[in-house]
Write a protein that holds these residues in place. Structure first.
Motif, PDB file in Angstrom:
ATOM      1  N   SER A  81     -15.197 -35.410 -12.046  1.00 57.61           N
ATOM      2  CA  SER A  81     -15.855 -35.718 -13.310  1.00 57.61           C
ATOM      3  C   SER A  81     -16.305 -34.439 -14.007  1.00 57.61           C
ATOM      4  O   SER A  81     -16.124 -34.274 -15.220  1.00 57.61           O
ATOM      5  CB  SER A  81     -17.047 -36.638 -13.065  1.00 57.61           C
ATOM      6  N   ALA A  82     -16.884 -33.527 -13.249  1.00 52.60           N
ATOM      7  CA  ALA A  82     -17.322 -32.245 -13.806  1.00 52.60           C
ATOM      8  C   ALA A  82     -16.123 -31.443 -14.314  1.00 52.60           C
ATOM      9  O   ALA A  82     -16.180 -30.832 -15.393  1.00 52.60           O
ATOM     10  CB  ALA A  82     -18.091 -31.446 -12.767  1.00 52.60           C
ATOM     11  N   LEU A  83     -15.033 -31.448 -13.559  1.00 49.88           N
ATOM     12  CA  LEU A  83     -13.813 -30.754 -13.976  1.00 49.88           C
ATOM     13  C   LEU A  83     -13.281 -31.345 -15.277  1.00 49.88           C
ATOM     14  O   LEU A  83     -12.905 -30.621 -16.190  1.00 49.88           O
ATOM     15  CB  LEU A  83     -12.754 -30.822 -12.878  1.00 49.88           C
ATOM     16  N   GLY A  84     -13.281 -32.664 -15.365  1.00 47.68           N
ATOM     17  CA  GLY A  84     -12.825 -33.325 -16.588  1.00 47.68           C
ATOM     18  C   GLY A  84     -13.671 -32.934 -17.785  1.00 47.68           C
ATOM     19  O   GLY A  84     -13.153 -32.706 -18.885  1.00 47.68           O
ATOM     20  N   ALA A  85     -14.968 -32.829 -17.578  1.00 48.74           N
ATOM     21  CA  ALA A  85     -15.869 -32.433 -18.668  1.00 48.74           C
ATOM     22  C   ALA A  85     -15.579 -31.004 -19.120  1.00 48.74           C
ATOM     23  O   ALA A  85     -15.565 -30.720 -20.324  1.00 48.74           O
ATOM     24  CB  ALA A  85     -17.320 -32.580 -18.230  1.00 48.74           C
ATOM     25  N   VAL A  86     -15.329 -30.116 -18.178  1.00 51.19           N
ATOM     26  CA  VAL A  86     -15.031 -28.724 -18.521  1.00 51.19           C
ATOM     27  C   VAL A  86     -13.697 -28.631 -19.262  1.00 51.19           C
ATOM     28  O   VAL A  86     -13.569 -27.883 -20.241  1.00 51.19           O
ATOM     29  CB  VAL A  86     -15.024 -27.836 -17.256  1.00 51.19           C
ATOM     30  N   ILE A  87     -12.715 -29.393 -18.832  1.00 53.76           N
ATOM     31  CA  ILE A  87     -11.420 -29.390 -19.518  1.00 53.76           C
ATOM     32  C   ILE A  87     -11.585 -29.898 -20.949  1.00 53.76           C
ATOM     33  O   ILE A  87     -11.028 -29.329 -21.889  1.00 53.76           O
ATOM     34  CB  ILE A  87     -10.380 -30.219 -18.736  1.00 53.76           C
ATOM     35  N   ASP A  88     -12.366 -30.952 -21.139  1.00 57.49           N
ATOM     36  CA  ASP A  88     -12.611 -31.481 -22.486  1.00 57.49           C
ATOM     37  C   ASP A  88     -13.321 -30.450 -23.359  1.00 57.49           C
ATOM     38  O   ASP A  88     -12.991 -30.289 -24.536  1.00 57.49           O
ATOM     39  CB  ASP A  88     -13.423 -32.777 -22.427  1.00 57.49           C
ATOM     40  N   GLU A  89     -14.292 -29.732 -22.804  1.00 56.82           N
ATOM     41  CA  GLU A  89     -14.992 -28.684 -23.550  1.00 56.82           C
ATOM     42  C   GLU A  89     -14.035 -27.554 -23.930  1.00 56.82           C
ATOM     43  O   GLU A  89     -14.107 -27.005 -25.033  1.00 56.82           O
ATOM     44  CB  GLU A  89     -16.138 -28.116 -22.720  1.00 56.82           C
ATOM     45  N   THR A  90     -13.139 -27.226 -23.008  1.00 54.17           N
ATOM     46  CA  THR A  90     -12.162 -26.171 -23.262  1.00 54.17           C
ATOM     47  C   THR A  90     -11.207 -26.593 -24.380  1.00 54.17           C
ATOM     48  O   THR A  90     -10.893 -25.801 -25.276  1.00 54.17           O
ATOM     49  CB  THR A  90     -11.378 -25.827 -21.979  1.00 54.17           C
ATOM     50  N   LYS A  91     -10.746 -27.841 -24.336  1.00 53.60           N
ATOM     51  CA  LYS A  91      -9.879 -28.356 -25.403  1.00 53.60           C
ATOM     52  C   LYS A  91     -10.576 -28.264 -26.753  1.00 53.60           C
ATOM     53  O   LYS A  91      -9.978 -27.839 -27.746  1.00 53.60           O
ATOM     54  CB  LYS A  91      -9.521 -29.823 -25.154  1.00 53.60           C
TER      55      LYS A  91
END
Length: 76
Positions: A9-19
């Motif tokens: 979940s944390a990884l997904g949030a970071v990927i979304d922030e990066t996008k």
């Protein structure tokens, strides 16, 4: 198992922030970033993920400038 779910979940949030960050970049910055990423990053690495995100954004912008009528399906 719960710890894995939290980490994913944390990884997904970071990927979304990066996008979102990549989306806000101007064209010159995006091009410079693409030029500085390794073209053959190993699969599963942060470099590969960043390269994919940058190339998708660049392609999306190119389609907008060309006015192409292409259906874009959201990524999973």
């Amino acid at each position: 198992m719960q710890k894995s779910a939290e980490l994913l979940s944390a990884l997904g949030a970071v990927i979304d922030e990066t996008k979102a960050h990549i989306h806000r970049m101007d064209d010159l910055t995006l091009q410079a970033l693409a030029a500085n990423l390794p073209p053959k990053a190993p699969a599963g690495t942060a470099e590969m993920l960043m390269l994919l995100l940058v190339l998708r954004e660049a392609e999306s912008r190119e389609r907008k400038h060309q006015g192409a009528k292409v259906l874009i399906f959201p990524s999973a």
